[in-house]
Design a protein around this motif. Structure first.
Motif, mmCIF file in Angstrom:
data_model
loop_
_atom_site.group_PDB
_atom_site.id
_atom_site.type_symbol
_atom_site.label_atom_id
_atom_site.label_comp_id
_atom_site.label_asym_id
_atom_site.label_seq_id
_atom_site.Cartn_x
_atom_site.Cartn_y
_atom_site.Cartn_z
ATOM 1 N N MET A 30 0.846 -1.198 0.000
ATOM 2 C CA MET A 30 0.000 0.000 0.000
ATOM 3 C C MET A 30 0.879 1.244 0.000
ATOM 4 S SD MET A 30 -3.193 -1.098 0.144
ATOM 5 C CE MET A 30 -4.247 0.105 0.938
ATOM 6 N N SER A 31 0.455 2.244 -0.705
ATOM 7 C CA SER A 31 1.172 3.518 -0.718
ATOM 8 C C SER A 31 0.169 4.660 -0.543
ATOM 9 C CB SER A 31 1.951 3.694 -2.024
ATOM 10 O OG SER A 31 1.059 3.816 -3.126
ATOM 11 N N LYS A 32 0.686 5.804 -0.170
ATOM 12 C CA LYS A 32 -0.174 6.954 0.088
ATOM 13 C C LYS A 32 -0.363 7.801 -1.175
ATOM 14 C CE LYS A 32 1.286 7.361 4.924
ATOM 15 N NZ LYS A 32 1.981 8.236 5.919
ATOM 16 N N ALA A 33 -1.495 8.457 -1.232
ATOM 17 C CA ALA A 33 -1.777 9.407 -2.309
ATOM 18 C C ALA A 33 -2.741 10.449 -1.767
ATOM 19 C CB ALA A 33 -2.361 8.700 -3.527
ATOM 20 N N ILE A 34 -2.839 11.555 -2.478
ATOM 21 C CA ILE A 34 -3.793 12.615 -2.146
ATOM 22 C C ILE A 34 -4.878 12.606 -3.206
ATOM 23 C CG2 ILE A 34 -4.119 15.077 -1.736
ATOM 24 C CD1 ILE A 34 -2.292 13.742 0.315
ATOM 25 N N GLN A 35 -6.116 12.520 -2.773
ATOM 26 C CA GLN A 35 -7.234 12.401 -3.706
ATOM 27 C C GLN A 35 -8.281 13.473 -3.435
ATOM 28 O OE1 GLN A 35 -9.214 8.432 -4.964
ATOM 29 N NE2 GLN A 35 -10.539 9.206 -3.345
ATOM 30 N N ILE A 36 -8.967 13.891 -4.515
ATOM 31 C CA ILE A 36 -10.149 14.736 -4.350
ATOM 32 C C ILE A 36 -11.345 13.976 -4.915
ATOM 33 C CG2 ILE A 36 -8.884 16.923 -4.418
ATOM 34 C CD1 ILE A 36 -9.834 17.272 -7.329
ATOM 35 N N GLN A 37 -12.452 14.000 -4.162
ATOM 36 C CA GLN A 37 -13.697 13.399 -4.636
ATOM 37 C C GLN A 37 -14.700 14.449 -5.080
ATOM 38 O OE1 GLN A 37 -15.217 9.895 -2.636
ATOM 39 N NE2 GLN A 37 -13.539 9.978 -1.167
ATOM 40 N N SER A 38 -14.415 15.697 -4.727
ATOM 41 C CA SER A 38 -15.242 16.822 -5.161
ATOM 42 C C SER A 38 -14.342 18.043 -5.238
ATOM 43 C CB SER A 38 -16.391 17.068 -4.178
ATOM 44 O OG SER A 38 -15.886 17.381 -2.886
ATOM 45 N N GLY B 82 -12.371 23.877 -1.576
ATOM 46 C CA GLY B 82 -11.214 24.431 -0.897
ATOM 47 C C GLY B 82 -10.188 23.369 -0.565
ATOM 48 N N PRO B 83 -9.107 23.761 0.112
ATOM 49 C CA PRO B 83 -8.044 22.806 0.461
ATOM 50 C C PRO B 83 -8.536 21.596 1.236
ATOM 51 C CG PRO B 83 -7.299 25.056 0.817
ATOM 52 C CD PRO B 83 -8.754 25.146 0.505
ATOM 53 N N GLU B 84 -9.667 21.738 1.917
ATOM 54 C CA GLU B 84 -10.170 20.628 2.730
ATOM 55 C C GLU B 84 -10.603 19.420 1.897
ATOM 56 O OE1 GLU B 84 -13.613 23.163 1.572
ATOM 57 O OE2 GLU B 84 -11.641 23.562 2.441
ATOM 58 N N VAL B 85 -10.785 19.579 0.577
ATOM 59 C CA VAL B 85 -11.194 18.432 -0.243
ATOM 60 C C VAL B 85 -10.020 17.508 -0.553
ATOM 61 C CG1 VAL B 85 -13.070 19.777 -1.275
ATOM 62 C CG2 VAL B 85 -10.886 19.568 -2.505
ATOM 63 N N LEU B 86 -8.797 17.926 -0.237
ATOM 64 C CA LEU B 86 -7.619 17.100 -0.456
ATOM 65 C C LEU B 86 -7.543 16.052 0.652
ATOM 66 C CD1 LEU B 86 -5.282 20.083 -1.268
ATOM 67 C CD2 LEU B 86 -5.920 18.319 -2.922
ATOM 68 N N ASN C 249 1.979 23.573 -8.340
ATOM 69 C CA ASN C 249 1.773 24.596 -9.362
ATOM 70 C C ASN C 249 0.344 25.123 -9.297
ATOM 71 O OD1 ASN C 249 4.412 24.352 -10.986
ATOM 72 N ND2 ASN C 249 3.689 22.240 -10.891
ATOM 73 N N TYR C 250 0.143 26.305 -9.864
ATOM 74 C CA TYR C 250 -1.182 26.915 -9.803
ATOM 75 C C TYR C 250 -2.233 26.064 -10.507
ATOM 76 C CZ TYR C 250 -4.915 30.339 -9.906
ATOM 77 O OH TYR C 250 -6.128 30.958 -9.741
ATOM 78 N N VAL C 251 -1.825 25.288 -11.516
ATOM 79 C CA VAL C 251 -2.797 24.431 -12.197
ATOM 80 C C VAL C 251 -3.379 23.411 -11.221
ATOM 81 C CG1 VAL C 251 -1.076 22.741 -12.996
ATOM 82 C CG2 VAL C 251 -3.212 23.059 -14.284
ATOM 83 N N ASP C 252 -2.625 23.040 -10.167
ATOM 84 C CA ASP C 252 -3.153 22.121 -9.156
ATOM 85 C C ASP C 252 -4.343 22.753 -8.425
ATOM 86 O OD1 ASP C 252 -0.880 20.812 -9.974
ATOM 87 O OD2 ASP C 252 0.179 21.008 -8.070
ATOM 88 N N VAL C 253 -4.220 24.049 -8.153
ATOM 89 C CA VAL C 253 -5.328 24.777 -7.527
ATOM 90 C C VAL C 253 -6.524 24.798 -8.472
ATOM 91 C CG1 VAL C 253 -6.080 27.034 -6.660
ATOM 92 C CG2 VAL C 253 -3.790 26.174 -6.097
ATOM 93 N N MET C 254 -6.268 24.994 -9.753
ATOM 94 C CA MET C 254 -7.351 25.023 -10.741
ATOM 95 C C MET C 254 -8.070 23.679 -10.811
ATOM 96 S SD MET C 254 -5.401 27.198 -13.735
ATOM 97 C CE MET C 254 -6.799 27.207 -14.859
ATOM 98 N N VAL C 255 -7.314 22.582 -10.705
ATOM 99 C CA VAL C 255 -7.930 21.258 -10.664
ATOM 100 C C VAL C 255 -8.796 21.117 -9.421
ATOM 101 C CG1 VAL C 255 -7.437 18.793 -10.337
ATOM 102 C CG2 VAL C 255 -6.189 20.097 -12.066
ATOM 103 N N ARG C 256 -8.247 21.513 -8.284
ATOM 104 C CA ARG C 256 -8.967 21.371 -7.006
ATOM 105 C C ARG C 256 -10.269 22.172 -6.986
ATOM 106 N NH1 ARG C 256 -6.443 24.764 -3.270
ATOM 107 N NH2 ARG C 256 -8.394 25.952 -3.272
ATOM 108 N N ALA D 57 -2.731 20.256 2.157
ATOM 109 C CA ALA D 57 -3.828 21.221 2.284
ATOM 110 C C ALA D 57 -3.305 22.575 2.745
ATOM 111 C CB ALA D 57 -4.888 20.697 3.260
ATOM 112 N N ARG D 58 -2.308 22.556 3.629
ATOM 113 C CA ARG D 58 -1.714 23.817 4.085
ATOM 114 C C ARG D 58 -0.995 24.511 2.932
ATOM 115 N NH1 ARG D 58 3.102 25.347 6.689
ATOM 116 N NH2 ARG D 58 3.863 23.190 6.696
ATOM 117 N N ALA D 59 -0.339 23.729 2.084
ATOM 118 C CA ALA D 59 0.321 24.308 0.917
ATOM 119 C C ALA D 59 -0.694 24.960 -0.014
ATOM 120 C CB ALA D 59 1.112 23.231 0.174
ATOM 121 N N HIS D 60 -1.823 24.299 -0.234
ATOM 122 C CA HIS D 60 -2.853 24.858 -1.109
ATOM 123 C C HIS D 60 -3.467 26.110 -0.501
ATOM 124 C CE1 HIS D 60 -3.901 22.148 -4.612
ATOM 125 N NE2 HIS D 60 -2.815 21.594 -4.091
ATOM 126 N N ALA D 61 -3.630 26.121 0.824
ATOM 127 C CA ALA D 61 -4.157 27.321 1.473
ATOM 128 C C ALA D 61 -3.208 28.499 1.258
ATOM 129 C CB ALA D 61 -4.361 27.071 2.961
#
Length: 318
Positions: free
Chosen positions: A1-9, A12-16, A41-48, A299-303
């Motif tokens: 098993m490995s870790k990843a960061i996922q968004i389901q919706s 804001g940063p809390e969806v990470l 990168n800023y495109v990550d924010v745009m995805v989120r 999430a802190r980085a995105h904030a």
């Protein structure tokens, strides 16, 4: 098993969300990569936030570096143990990921993973601006709107190192010193007559405007560029720039834009990356600080990106 960061919706940063997942063996044309650093990168924010639509659930991120663990069928040129990086393949917010081999570049021994993940996408975007969107020559004068931003700060220093006169514009007085460190002239966007200040430096107008801000600075770009010059739009932090007008066409001013993968692809990737590594070795960007975030602190980085409170070029340490 490995870790990843996922968004389901989107939101804001809390969806990470931190998840655990199994990663299959790499498929056709893929490489399984143990990632040690992921670029932010800023495109990550745009995805989120949904401004850059992707299918959900999704693992954000487009840039990372690490070590090859296994190669899939049809892959040549890579082997387990190779250190590699990529700048536009999805699913980068992960400890382990299967990545298309076509997206990977081998890292030189003297370029650490963290450095590659911090600078690759931003540095290749700066290269695109200076060597594809427009090609200012030594002695030319360029205007960089958003010169304190991640790509703007890299492009300014790169251009200065190539003998180009750089007028950098900062969005706030707190960022003026950072802009001044990478430019020939540093101006503040909020000054009453910043357009007049630019014309004092370049009476006929600047040869190229690099606009990293967008809608709110486009009028300044138009006022600053010389007849026959170029406005290169890279990013749009304040919204998309106004389409070219008939007045600009009469002046012979070209407005050019596009994404980095459109210009930096195939054999151009190696050329651009080699130029970036060379500038890093020469210390062109050595005054730029790096802001490191632990994987679980994404999430802190995105904030910080949301509020424009980044203290340096951001990177996620996996």
């Amino acid at each position: 098993m490995s870790k990843a960061i996922q968004i389901q919706s989107t939101g804001g940063p809390e969806v990470l969300q931190l998840i655990s997942r199994d990663v299959d063996r790499p498929g056709l044309g893929q490489v399984r990569l143990a990632q040690t650093a992921t670029g932010l990168n800023y495109v990550d924010v745009m995805v989120r936030t949904g401004l850059f639509p992707v299918g959900l659930p999704a693992i954000p991120g487009f840039e990372a570096a690490g070590t090859v663990e296994a190669v899939g069928p049809g892959v040549s040129g890579f082997a387990p143990g190779d250190r590699v990086a990529y700048f536009f393949a999805d699913g980068a917010y992960a400890e382990v990921s299967n990545v298309p081999a076509a997206a990977l570049i081998l890292l030189p021994d003297d370029i650490p993973d963290e450095t590659a993940a911090t600078f690759l996408a931003k540095g290749l975007t700066a290269w695109m601006g200076l060597h594809a969107l427009a090609k200012p020559a030594p002695g030319d004068t360029i205007l960089v709107l958003g010169a304190s931003g991640n790509v703007g700060s890299i492009l300014s220093r790169w251009a200065t190192a190539e003998g180009i006169n750089v007028i950098g514009v900062a969005g706030s007085s707190s960022k003026l010193d950072k802009v001044a460190a990478g430019a020939t002239h540093a101006l503040l966007a909020g000054d009453n007559d910043v357009s007049g200040d630019i014309r004092q430096i370049a009476p006929d107008g600047v040869d190229v405007v690099y606009d990293f801000v967008g809608q709110s600075t486009f009028d300044l770009a138009v006022a600053a560029v010389r007849d026959g010059g170029v406005i290169a739009t890279i990013g749009a932090a304040s919204g998309s720039s106004t389409p070219p007008t008939e007045a600009l066409r009469r002046r012979g001013v070209e407005v050019r834009g596009g994404g980095t993968p459109q210009y930096v692809r195939d054999g151009t990737v190696e050329i651009a990356a080699a130029a970036l590594w060379d500038r890093l070795r020469r210390g062109v960007f050595e005054d730029l600080s790096v802001e490191r975030y632990a994987f679980e602190d994404v999430a802190r980085a995105h904030a910080a990106m949301d509020s424009r409170r980044l203290g340096g070029l951001p990177v996620l340490i996996v």
